[in-house]
Write an enzyme that holds these catalytic residues in place. Structure first.
Site, PDB file in Angstrom:
ATOM      1  N   ARG A  59      -7.380  16.757  -8.909  1.00 56.58           N
ATOM      2  CA  ARG A  59      -7.068  15.658  -9.844  1.00 56.58           C
ATOM      3  C   ARG A  59      -5.619  15.200  -9.704  1.00 56.58           C
ATOM      4  O   ARG A  59      -5.252  14.132 -10.193  1.00 56.58           O
ATOM      5  CB  ARG A  59      -7.405  16.053 -11.298  1.00 56.58           C
ATOM      6  CG  ARG A  59      -7.185  14.935 -12.307  1.00 56.58           C
ATOM      7  CD  ARG A  59      -8.008  15.083 -13.578  1.00 56.58           C
ATOM      8  NE  ARG A  59      -7.899  16.405 -14.170  1.00 56.58           N
ATOM      9  CZ  ARG A  59      -6.814  16.859 -14.803  1.00 56.58           C
ATOM     10  NH1 ARG A  59      -5.755  16.102 -14.942  1.00 56.58           N
ATOM     11  NH2 ARG A  59      -6.810  18.087 -15.302  1.00 56.58           N
ATOM     12  N   TYR A 112     -11.942 -11.173 -13.338  1.00 58.15           N
ATOM     13  CA  TYR A 112     -13.166 -10.364 -13.298  1.00 58.15           C
ATOM     14  C   TYR A 112     -13.526  -9.957 -14.732  1.00 58.15           C
ATOM     15  O   TYR A 112     -12.643  -9.615 -15.524  1.00 58.15           O
ATOM     16  CB  TYR A 112     -12.930  -9.140 -12.401  1.00 58.15           C
ATOM     17  CG  TYR A 112     -14.039  -8.136 -12.512  1.00 58.15           C
ATOM     18  CD1 TYR A 112     -15.349  -8.480 -12.198  1.00 58.15           C
ATOM     19  CD2 TYR A 112     -13.790  -6.844 -12.972  1.00 58.15           C
ATOM     20  CE1 TYR A 112     -16.372  -7.565 -12.332  1.00 58.15           C
ATOM     21  CE2 TYR A 112     -14.815  -5.926 -13.100  1.00 58.15           C
ATOM     22  CZ  TYR A 112     -16.101  -6.293 -12.774  1.00 58.15           C
ATOM     23  OH  TYR A 112     -17.113  -5.384 -12.916  1.00 58.15           O
ATOM     24  N   ASP A 184      -4.285  -8.640  -8.197  1.00 64.30           N
ATOM     25  CA  ASP A 184      -5.551  -8.051  -7.754  1.00 64.30           C
ATOM     26  C   ASP A 184      -5.941  -8.773  -6.456  1.00 64.30           C
ATOM     27  O   ASP A 184      -6.262  -9.961  -6.462  1.00 64.30           O
ATOM     28  CB  ASP A 184      -6.612  -8.250  -8.859  1.00 64.30           C
ATOM     29  CG  ASP A 184      -7.960  -7.656  -8.498  1.00 64.30           C
ATOM     30  OD1 ASP A 184      -8.259  -7.532  -7.298  1.00 64.30           O
ATOM     31  OD2 ASP A 184      -8.730  -7.343  -9.425  1.00 64.30           O
ATOM     32  N   LYS A 209     -15.104  -2.860  -2.758  1.00 61.39           N
ATOM     33  CA  LYS A 209     -15.519  -4.094  -2.086  1.00 61.39           C
ATOM     34  C   LYS A 209     -15.212  -4.010  -0.584  1.00 61.39           C
ATOM     35  O   LYS A 209     -15.738  -3.159   0.089  1.00 61.39           O
ATOM     36  CB  LYS A 209     -14.857  -5.282  -2.784  1.00 61.39           C
ATOM     37  CG  LYS A 209     -15.005  -5.250  -4.327  1.00 61.39           C
ATOM     38  CD  LYS A 209     -16.451  -5.325  -4.741  1.00 61.39           C
ATOM     39  CE  LYS A 209     -16.769  -5.294  -6.215  1.00 61.39           C
ATOM     40  NZ  LYS A 209     -15.933  -4.683  -7.185  1.00 61.39           N
TER      41      LYS A 209
HETATM   42  C1  LIG Z   1     -11.675  -8.897  -8.504  1.00 62.04           C
HETATM   43  C2  LIG Z   1     -12.173  -7.589  -9.035  1.00 62.04           C
HETATM   44  N1  LIG Z   1     -11.291  -6.707  -9.543  1.00 62.04           N
HETATM   45  C3  LIG Z   1     -11.694  -5.516 -10.058  1.00 62.04           C
HETATM   46  C4  LIG Z   1     -13.031  -5.161 -10.093  1.00 62.04           C
HETATM   47  C5  LIG Z   1     -13.432  -3.846 -10.694  1.00 62.04           C
HETATM   48  O1  LIG Z   1     -13.658  -2.904  -9.693  1.00 62.04           O
HETATM   49  P1  LIG Z   1     -14.680  -1.658  -9.817  1.00 62.04           P
HETATM   50  O2  LIG Z   1     -16.048  -2.224 -10.000  1.00 62.04           O
HETATM   51  O3  LIG Z   1     -14.475  -0.937  -8.520  1.00 62.04           O
HETATM   52  O4  LIG Z   1     -14.254  -0.855 -10.994  1.00 62.04           O
HETATM   53  C6  LIG Z   1     -13.974  -6.036  -9.554  1.00 62.04           C
HETATM   54  C7  LIG Z   1     -15.403  -5.657  -9.568  1.00 62.04           C
HETATM   55  O5  LIG Z   1     -16.266  -6.452  -9.272  1.00 62.04           O
HETATM   56  C8  LIG Z   1     -13.538  -7.291  -9.025  1.00 62.04           C
HETATM   57  O6  LIG Z   1     -14.396  -8.171  -8.539  1.00 62.04           O
END
Ligand SMILES: Cc1ncc(COP(=O)(O)O)c(C=O)c1O
Length: 395
Positions: A59, A112, A184, A209
Protein backbone atom coordinates in the site's frame (compact mmCIF):
# COMPACT_ATOMS: atom_id res chain seq x y z
CA UNK A 1 16.92 3.54 -19.05
CA UNK A 2 19.48 6.28 -18.35
CA UNK A 3 19.08 8.23 -21.58
CA UNK A 4 15.53 9.49 -21.02
CA UNK A 5 16.41 12.82 -22.59
CA UNK A 6 17.99 11.30 -25.68
CA UNK A 7 15.44 8.73 -26.70
CA UNK A 8 12.19 9.53 -28.48
CA UNK A 9 8.89 8.55 -26.89
CA UNK A 10 8.41 5.42 -29.06
CA UNK A 11 11.69 4.01 -27.71
CA UNK A 12 10.91 5.02 -24.14
CA UNK A 13 7.53 3.30 -24.38
CA UNK A 14 8.94 0.09 -25.87
CA UNK A 15 11.65 -0.40 -23.23
CA UNK A 16 11.69 -0.75 -19.45
CA UNK A 17 12.86 2.36 -17.60
CA UNK A 18 15.50 0.19 -15.95
CA UNK A 19 16.67 -3.40 -16.22
CA UNK A 20 17.32 -5.64 -13.26
CA UNK A 21 20.74 -7.24 -13.57
CA UNK A 22 19.78 -9.77 -10.87
CA UNK A 23 17.11 -11.50 -12.89
CA UNK A 24 17.76 -10.12 -16.43
CA UNK A 25 14.05 -10.56 -17.18
CA UNK A 26 13.04 -8.78 -20.38
CA UNK A 27 9.54 -8.48 -18.99
CA UNK A 28 9.66 -7.55 -15.31
CA UNK A 29 8.15 -10.06 -12.89
CA UNK A 30 5.01 -9.23 -10.92
CA UNK A 31 5.89 -8.59 -7.27
CA UNK A 32 2.69 -10.18 -6.03
CA UNK A 33 3.32 -9.62 -2.35
CA UNK A 34 1.56 -7.56 0.30
CA UNK A 35 4.58 -7.01 2.52
CA UNK A 36 8.40 -7.00 2.46
CA UNK A 37 10.70 -8.42 5.13
CA UNK A 38 13.69 -6.68 6.71
CA UNK A 39 17.05 -8.06 7.81
CA UNK A 40 17.25 -5.90 10.91
CA UNK A 41 15.46 -3.07 12.72
CA UNK A 42 17.94 -0.43 11.56
CA UNK A 43 16.88 -1.23 7.98
CA UNK A 44 13.23 -0.81 9.08
CA UNK A 45 13.93 2.61 10.62
CA UNK A 46 15.74 3.88 7.55
CA UNK A 47 12.92 2.78 5.25
CA UNK A 48 10.25 4.38 7.48
CA UNK A 49 12.21 7.65 7.57
CA UNK A 50 12.64 7.60 3.77
CA UNK A 51 16.44 7.47 4.21
CA UNK A 52 16.32 4.52 1.81
CA UNK A 53 13.72 3.67 -0.80
CA UNK A 54 13.35 0.10 0.48
CA UNK A 55 9.92 -1.44 0.09
CA UNK A 56 7.80 -1.80 3.24
CA UNK A 57 4.23 -2.69 2.30
CA UNK A 58 2.46 -2.71 -1.08
CA UNK A 59 0.00 0.00 0.00
CA UNK A 60 3.06 2.26 0.18
CA UNK A 61 5.22 0.87 -2.58
CA UNK A 62 6.00 -2.20 -4.61
CA UNK A 63 8.59 -2.97 -7.34
CA UNK A 64 6.04 -3.46 -10.13
CA UNK A 65 4.05 -0.37 -9.17
CA UNK A 66 7.30 1.62 -8.93
CA UNK A 67 8.28 0.58 -12.46
CA UNK A 68 4.92 1.81 -13.75
CA UNK A 69 5.24 5.10 -11.86
CA UNK A 70 8.78 5.66 -13.17
CA UNK A 71 7.69 5.06 -16.73
CA UNK A 72 4.69 7.38 -16.43
CA UNK A 73 6.89 10.16 -15.02
CA UNK A 74 9.24 9.85 -18.00
CA UNK A 75 6.64 9.75 -20.77
CA UNK A 76 4.43 12.46 -19.23
CA UNK A 77 7.53 14.71 -18.90
CA UNK A 78 7.37 14.97 -15.13
CA UNK A 79 9.80 14.09 -12.35
CA UNK A 80 7.62 11.78 -10.25
CA UNK A 81 4.33 9.96 -10.36
CA UNK A 82 1.94 8.01 -8.16
CA UNK A 83 -0.35 5.21 -9.26
CA UNK A 84 -3.88 4.67 -7.96
CA UNK A 85 -6.52 1.94 -7.99
CA UNK A 86 -8.68 3.98 -10.40
CA UNK A 87 -8.87 7.30 -12.19
CA UNK A 88 -11.39 8.47 -9.59
CA UNK A 89 -9.02 7.53 -6.74
CA UNK A 90 -6.38 9.67 -8.47
CA UNK A 91 -8.78 12.59 -8.97
CA UNK A 92 -10.35 12.55 -5.50
CA UNK A 93 -6.98 12.16 -3.72
CA UNK A 94 -5.40 14.95 -5.78
CA UNK A 95 -8.23 17.39 -5.09
CA UNK A 96 -8.33 16.53 -1.38
CA UNK A 97 -4.56 17.00 -1.18
CA UNK A 98 -4.72 20.51 -2.67
CA UNK A 99 -7.83 21.92 -0.99
CA UNK A 100 -8.96 22.88 2.51
CA UNK A 101 -12.30 24.01 3.94
CA UNK A 102 -13.30 27.49 2.59
CA UNK A 103 -11.09 27.10 -0.49
CA UNK A 104 -12.57 27.40 -3.97
CA UNK A 105 -11.85 25.28 -7.01
CA UNK A 106 -12.69 26.34 -10.55
CA UNK A 107 -13.74 23.52 -12.89
CA UNK A 108 -14.45 23.60 -16.59
CA UNK A 109 -18.23 23.12 -16.85
CA UNK A 110 -17.93 19.89 -18.88
CA UNK A 111 -16.36 17.06 -16.90
CA UNK A 112 -16.49 13.29 -16.66
CA UNK A 113 -19.68 12.48 -14.72
CA UNK A 114 -18.12 11.08 -11.53
CA UNK A 115 -15.65 13.98 -11.30
CA UNK A 116 -18.60 16.37 -11.51
CA UNK A 117 -20.51 14.41 -8.85
CA UNK A 118 -17.42 14.30 -6.58
CA UNK A 119 -17.03 18.08 -6.87
CA UNK A 120 -20.72 18.77 -6.30
CA UNK A 121 -21.26 16.42 -3.38
CA UNK A 122 -18.07 15.29 -1.61
CA UNK A 123 -16.04 18.52 -1.84
CA UNK A 124 -19.12 20.49 -0.79
CA UNK A 125 -19.46 18.32 2.31
CA UNK A 126 -15.96 19.40 3.38
CA UNK A 127 -16.67 23.11 2.90
CA UNK A 128 -14.92 23.43 -0.46
CA UNK A 129 -16.76 25.46 -3.08
CA UNK A 130 -16.75 24.16 -6.65
CA UNK A 131 -17.33 26.76 -9.35
CA UNK A 132 -18.25 25.44 -12.81
CA UNK A 133 -17.49 27.89 -15.61
CA UNK A 134 -16.74 27.90 -19.31
CA UNK A 135 -12.93 27.84 -19.35
CA UNK A 136 -12.85 28.23 -23.13
CA UNK A 137 -13.77 31.86 -22.38
CA UNK A 138 -10.76 33.73 -20.88
CA UNK A 139 -12.98 36.54 -19.57
CA UNK A 140 -14.99 34.08 -17.48
CA UNK A 141 -11.79 32.72 -16.00
CA UNK A 142 -10.43 36.21 -15.27
CA UNK A 143 -13.65 37.09 -13.42
CA UNK A 144 -13.42 33.94 -11.31
CA UNK A 145 -9.78 34.10 -10.23
CA UNK A 146 -10.47 35.32 -6.70
CA UNK A 147 -8.26 35.06 -3.63
CA UNK A 148 -9.77 31.82 -2.31
CA UNK A 149 -9.29 29.91 -5.56
CA UNK A 150 -6.55 27.31 -5.04
CA UNK A 151 -7.07 24.97 -8.00
CA UNK A 152 -8.15 25.20 -11.64
CA UNK A 153 -9.17 21.78 -12.91
CA UNK A 154 -10.13 20.69 -16.41
CA UNK A 155 -10.08 17.95 -18.99
CA UNK A 156 -8.78 18.86 -22.41
CA UNK A 157 -10.39 17.52 -24.57
CA UNK A 158 -13.39 17.56 -22.24
CA UNK A 159 -15.48 14.44 -21.77
CA UNK A 160 -17.68 14.14 -23.77
CA UNK A 161 -18.08 17.33 -25.84
CA UNK A 162 -14.35 17.62 -26.77
CA UNK A 163 -14.07 21.31 -25.88
CA UNK A 164 -10.39 22.28 -25.66
CA UNK A 165 -8.82 24.48 -23.01
CA UNK A 166 -5.67 26.41 -23.86
CA UNK A 167 -3.33 25.36 -21.03
CA UNK A 168 -0.72 28.08 -21.69
CA UNK A 169 -3.45 30.72 -21.67
CA UNK A 170 -4.77 29.51 -18.29
CA UNK A 171 -1.21 29.66 -16.93
CA UNK A 172 -0.75 33.20 -18.26
CA UNK A 173 -4.00 34.37 -16.68
CA UNK A 174 -3.03 32.99 -13.27
CA UNK A 175 0.29 34.82 -13.36
CA UNK A 176 2.18 34.57 -10.07
CA UNK A 177 -0.86 33.56 -7.99
CA UNK A 178 -0.56 30.40 -5.95
CA UNK A 179 -3.15 28.41 -7.90
CA UNK A 180 -2.45 24.88 -9.10
CA UNK A 181 -3.47 23.85 -12.60
CA UNK A 182 -4.63 20.23 -12.74
CA UNK A 183 -5.27 18.66 -16.15
CA UNK A 184 -7.02 15.36 -16.84
CA UNK A 185 -5.17 14.11 -19.95
CA UNK A 186 -7.13 10.85 -20.30
CA UNK A 187 -8.53 11.52 -23.81
CA UNK A 188 -5.16 12.04 -25.50
CA UNK A 189 -2.68 10.03 -23.41
CA UNK A 190 0.93 11.20 -22.96
CA UNK A 191 1.58 10.25 -26.57
CA UNK A 192 -0.58 13.07 -27.95
CA UNK A 193 -0.33 15.75 -25.24
CA UNK A 194 1.99 16.65 -22.35
CA UNK A 195 0.25 19.27 -20.15
CA UNK A 196 3.24 19.69 -17.81
CA UNK A 197 5.22 21.15 -20.72
CA UNK A 198 2.43 23.70 -21.30
CA UNK A 199 2.18 25.06 -17.76
CA UNK A 200 0.08 22.51 -15.85
CA UNK A 201 1.32 21.68 -12.33
CA UNK A 202 -0.30 18.28 -12.15
CA UNK A 203 -1.50 15.90 -14.85
CA UNK A 204 -3.66 12.88 -14.20
CA UNK A 205 -5.16 10.02 -16.14
CA UNK A 206 -7.76 7.38 -15.91
CA UNK A 207 -5.15 4.74 -16.85
CA UNK A 208 -8.13 2.44 -17.41
CA UNK A 209 -8.34 4.00 -20.89
CA UNK A 210 -5.52 4.36 -23.47
CA UNK A 211 -2.66 3.68 -21.03
CA UNK A 212 -3.98 0.18 -20.41
CA UNK A 213 -5.58 0.08 -23.85
CA UNK A 214 -6.92 -3.43 -23.56
CA UNK A 215 -10.01 -2.91 -21.41
CA UNK A 216 -8.72 -5.23 -18.69
CA UNK A 217 -7.65 -2.82 -15.92
CA UNK A 218 -9.14 -0.06 -13.78
CA UNK A 219 -6.35 2.32 -12.71
CA UNK A 220 -5.30 5.92 -12.29
CA UNK A 221 -2.06 7.87 -12.22
CA UNK A 222 -0.88 11.37 -11.29
CA UNK A 223 2.34 12.97 -12.59
CA UNK A 224 4.08 16.23 -11.66
CA UNK A 225 7.47 17.91 -11.93
CA UNK A 226 7.18 18.62 -8.19
CA UNK A 227 8.76 15.58 -6.51
CA UNK A 228 7.81 16.75 -2.99
CA UNK A 229 4.16 17.18 -3.97
CA UNK A 230 4.03 13.63 -5.38
CA UNK A 231 5.75 12.27 -2.27
CA UNK A 232 3.05 13.90 -0.11
CA UNK A 233 0.24 12.73 -2.40
CA UNK A 234 1.59 9.19 -2.25
CA UNK A 235 2.29 8.85 1.43
CA UNK A 236 -0.36 11.15 2.94
CA UNK A 237 -3.26 10.46 0.56
CA UNK A 238 -2.83 7.35 -1.59
CA UNK A 239 -1.57 5.23 1.30
CA UNK A 240 -3.89 6.77 3.90
CA UNK A 241 -7.07 6.78 1.81
CA UNK A 242 -5.94 3.39 0.52
CA UNK A 243 -6.63 3.63 -3.21
CA UNK A 244 -3.60 1.50 -4.09
CA UNK A 245 -3.07 -0.10 -7.49
CA UNK A 246 -2.55 -3.86 -7.47
CA UNK A 247 0.85 -5.16 -8.63
CA UNK A 248 -0.85 -7.31 -11.27
CA UNK A 249 -2.63 -4.27 -12.69
CA UNK A 250 0.66 -2.32 -12.65
CA UNK A 251 2.15 -5.14 -14.70
CA UNK A 252 -0.75 -5.05 -17.18
CA UNK A 253 -0.31 -1.28 -17.49
CA UNK A 254 3.42 -1.71 -18.18
CA UNK A 255 2.50 -4.16 -20.91
CA UNK A 256 -0.11 -1.74 -22.30
CA UNK A 257 2.36 1.16 -22.37
CA UNK A 258 4.75 -0.76 -24.62
CA UNK A 259 2.34 -0.33 -27.54
CA UNK A 260 0.77 3.03 -26.63
CA UNK A 261 2.31 4.81 -29.64
CA UNK A 262 1.26 2.11 -32.10
CA UNK A 263 -2.28 1.99 -30.73
CA UNK A 264 -2.74 5.77 -30.58
CA UNK A 265 -1.73 6.17 -34.23
CA UNK A 266 -4.11 3.40 -35.29
CA UNK A 267 -6.99 4.80 -33.16
CA UNK A 268 -6.45 8.26 -34.62
CA UNK A 269 -6.21 7.16 -38.24
CA UNK A 270 -9.53 5.29 -37.91
CA UNK A 271 -11.17 8.19 -36.08
CA UNK A 272 -10.23 10.70 -38.78
CA UNK A 273 -11.75 8.57 -41.52
CA UNK A 274 -14.92 7.95 -39.50
CA UNK A 275 -15.33 11.62 -38.55
CA UNK A 276 -15.02 12.62 -42.22
CA UNK A 277 -17.60 10.00 -43.20
CA UNK A 278 -20.04 11.06 -40.47
CA UNK A 279 -19.70 14.74 -41.28
CA UNK A 280 -20.91 14.08 -44.84
CA UNK A 281 -23.84 11.81 -43.94
CA UNK A 282 -27.27 13.41 -44.30
CA UNK A 283 -28.78 11.68 -41.24
CA UNK A 284 -26.02 12.97 -38.96
CA UNK A 285 -25.47 16.44 -37.53
CA UNK A 286 -23.11 18.15 -35.08
CA UNK A 287 -20.15 15.84 -35.65
CA UNK A 288 -17.38 16.96 -33.32
CA UNK A 289 -13.79 15.79 -33.79
CA UNK A 290 -10.60 17.84 -33.38
CA UNK A 291 -9.10 18.65 -36.75
CA UNK A 292 -12.40 18.51 -38.69
CA UNK A 293 -12.73 21.71 -40.72
CA UNK A 294 -15.60 23.07 -38.60
CA UNK A 295 -14.00 22.18 -35.23
CA UNK A 296 -13.98 25.46 -33.28
CA UNK A 297 -10.64 24.97 -31.48
CA UNK A 298 -8.28 24.00 -34.30
CA UNK A 299 -5.87 26.78 -33.26
CA UNK A 300 -5.48 25.02 -29.87
CA UNK A 301 -5.08 21.65 -31.61
CA UNK A 302 -2.11 23.14 -33.48
CA UNK A 303 -0.65 24.71 -30.36
CA UNK A 304 -0.85 22.00 -27.76
CA UNK A 305 -1.76 18.61 -29.22
CA UNK A 306 0.47 16.16 -31.09
CA UNK A 307 -2.54 14.20 -32.34
CA UNK A 308 -6.30 14.47 -32.41
CA UNK A 309 -7.24 11.30 -30.50
CA UNK A 310 -10.09 8.94 -31.23
CA UNK A 311 -13.24 10.20 -29.51
CA UNK A 312 -16.01 11.55 -31.73
CA UNK A 313 -19.37 12.97 -30.71
CA UNK A 314 -22.37 13.36 -32.96
CA UNK A 315 -26.12 13.72 -33.02
CA UNK A 316 -28.58 11.93 -35.25
CA UNK A 317 -30.83 14.31 -37.18
CA UNK A 318 -33.92 13.02 -35.38
CA UNK A 319 -35.26 12.15 -31.94
CA UNK A 320 -33.51 10.63 -28.94
CA UNK A 321 -35.32 7.39 -29.88
CA UNK A 322 -33.51 7.53 -33.24
CA UNK A 323 -30.19 7.92 -31.40
CA UNK A 324 -31.01 4.86 -29.30
CA UNK A 325 -32.06 2.87 -32.40
CA UNK A 326 -28.77 3.84 -34.06
CA UNK A 327 -26.54 2.68 -31.22
CA UNK A 328 -28.56 -0.51 -30.77
CA UNK A 329 -28.19 -1.29 -34.49
CA UNK A 330 -24.40 -1.12 -34.46
CA UNK A 331 -22.71 -4.52 -34.51
CA UNK A 332 -19.00 -3.82 -34.09
CA UNK A 333 -19.42 -0.91 -31.66
CA UNK A 334 -20.36 -2.26 -28.23
CA UNK A 335 -22.70 -0.18 -26.05
CA UNK A 336 -20.50 0.50 -23.03
CA UNK A 337 -19.08 3.16 -20.76
CA UNK A 338 -15.27 3.56 -20.85
CA UNK A 339 -13.15 4.39 -23.85
CA UNK A 340 -9.67 3.93 -25.25
CA UNK A 341 -9.97 0.20 -25.74
CA UNK A 342 -8.90 -1.83 -28.77
CA UNK A 343 -12.62 -2.43 -29.51
CA UNK A 344 -14.86 0.43 -30.64
CA UNK A 345 -17.40 1.52 -28.03
CA UNK A 346 -20.52 3.69 -28.18
CA UNK A 347 -22.67 5.38 -25.56
CA UNK A 348 -25.18 8.17 -24.95
CA UNK A 349 -23.50 10.24 -22.18
CA UNK A 350 -26.78 11.68 -20.80
CA UNK A 351 -27.97 8.11 -20.16
CA UNK A 352 -24.67 6.57 -19.08
CA UNK A 353 -21.38 8.26 -18.11
CA UNK A 354 -22.97 11.65 -17.40
CA UNK A 355 -26.19 10.48 -15.74
CA UNK A 356 -25.19 12.48 -12.62
CA UNK A 357 -25.84 15.78 -14.45
CA UNK A 358 -29.26 17.27 -13.81
CA UNK A 359 -31.22 16.80 -17.06
CA UNK A 360 -32.44 20.44 -16.94
CA UNK A 361 -28.85 21.64 -16.63
CA UNK A 362 -27.32 19.52 -19.41
CA UNK A 363 -27.16 22.42 -21.90
CA UNK A 364 -25.46 24.65 -19.29
CA UNK A 365 -22.75 22.04 -18.97
CA UNK A 366 -22.20 21.88 -22.74
CA UNK A 367 -24.02 18.59 -23.27
CA UNK A 368 -27.12 17.57 -25.15
CA UNK A 369 -29.51 14.75 -24.32
CA UNK A 370 -29.15 13.21 -27.77
CA UNK A 371 -25.37 13.37 -27.99
CA UNK A 372 -23.69 10.08 -28.93
CA UNK A 373 -20.05 9.41 -28.01
CA UNK A 374 -17.93 7.03 -30.07
CA UNK A 375 -14.62 5.65 -28.84
CA UNK A 376 -12.94 4.47 -32.02
CA UNK A 377 -10.98 1.24 -31.72
CA UNK A 378 -8.25 -0.18 -33.91
CA UNK A 379 -10.37 -2.49 -36.07
CA UNK A 380 -10.38 -2.06 -39.86
CA UNK A 381 -11.66 1.47 -40.66
CA UNK A 382 -13.85 0.31 -43.56
CA UNK A 383 -15.51 -2.36 -41.41
CA UNK A 384 -16.33 0.34 -38.83
CA UNK A 385 -17.67 2.74 -41.48
CA UNK A 386 -19.82 -0.02 -43.01
CA UNK A 387 -21.18 -0.84 -39.55
CA UNK A 388 -22.10 2.84 -38.96
CA UNK A 389 -23.61 3.12 -42.45
CA UNK A 390 -25.77 0.02 -41.94
CA UNK A 391 -26.98 1.28 -38.54
CA UNK A 392 -27.84 4.70 -40.03
CA UNK A 393 -29.86 2.92 -42.74
CA UNK A 394 -32.05 1.45 -39.99
CA UNK A 395 -33.31 4.85 -38.82
C1 LIG B 1 -11.85 11.84 -18.59
C2 LIG B 1 -12.00 10.84 -17.48
N1 LIG B 1 -11.40 11.07 -16.30
C3 LIG B 1 -11.53 10.20 -15.26
C4 LIG B 1 -12.29 9.05 -15.37
C5 LIG B 1 -12.42 8.13 -14.19
O1 LIG B 1 -11.55 7.05 -14.32
P1 LIG B 1 -11.81 5.58 -13.68
O2 LIG B 1 -13.04 5.04 -14.31
O3 LIG B 1 -10.55 4.85 -14.04
O4 LIG B 1 -11.97 5.76 -12.21
C6 LIG B 1 -12.90 8.76 -16.59
C7 LIG B 1 -13.70 7.52 -16.72
O5 LIG B 1 -14.39 7.32 -17.70
C8 LIG B 1 -12.77 9.69 -17.67
O6 LIG B 1 -13.37 9.48 -18.83
Amino acid sequence: MDKDNLYKIETLLSHNTRDDENDRALTPPIAQTSTFYFNNVDQVKKAFNFETDDYVYTRGNNPTIRLFEEKMAVIEKGNASVAFASGMAAISSTLLSLLEPNDKVVFHRTLYGSTHTFAKTVLKKYGIESIFINLTDSDELKKNITKDVKVIYFETPANPNLELIDIQKVKELIGEKNIKIVVDNTFLSPYFQNPLELGADIVLHSATKYISGHGDVVAGVVVSKDVDYIHGLKFSYMTELGGVLSPFNAWLLLRGLKTLHVRMKAHESNARQIAEFLSKHKKVKNVVYPGLENFPYNDIVEKQMKGTGAIITLEIDGTKQDAIRFIESLKLFKIAVSLGDIESLVEIPSEMTHLGYDKNELEDFGLSEKMIRLSIGIENAKDLIDDINDALDKI
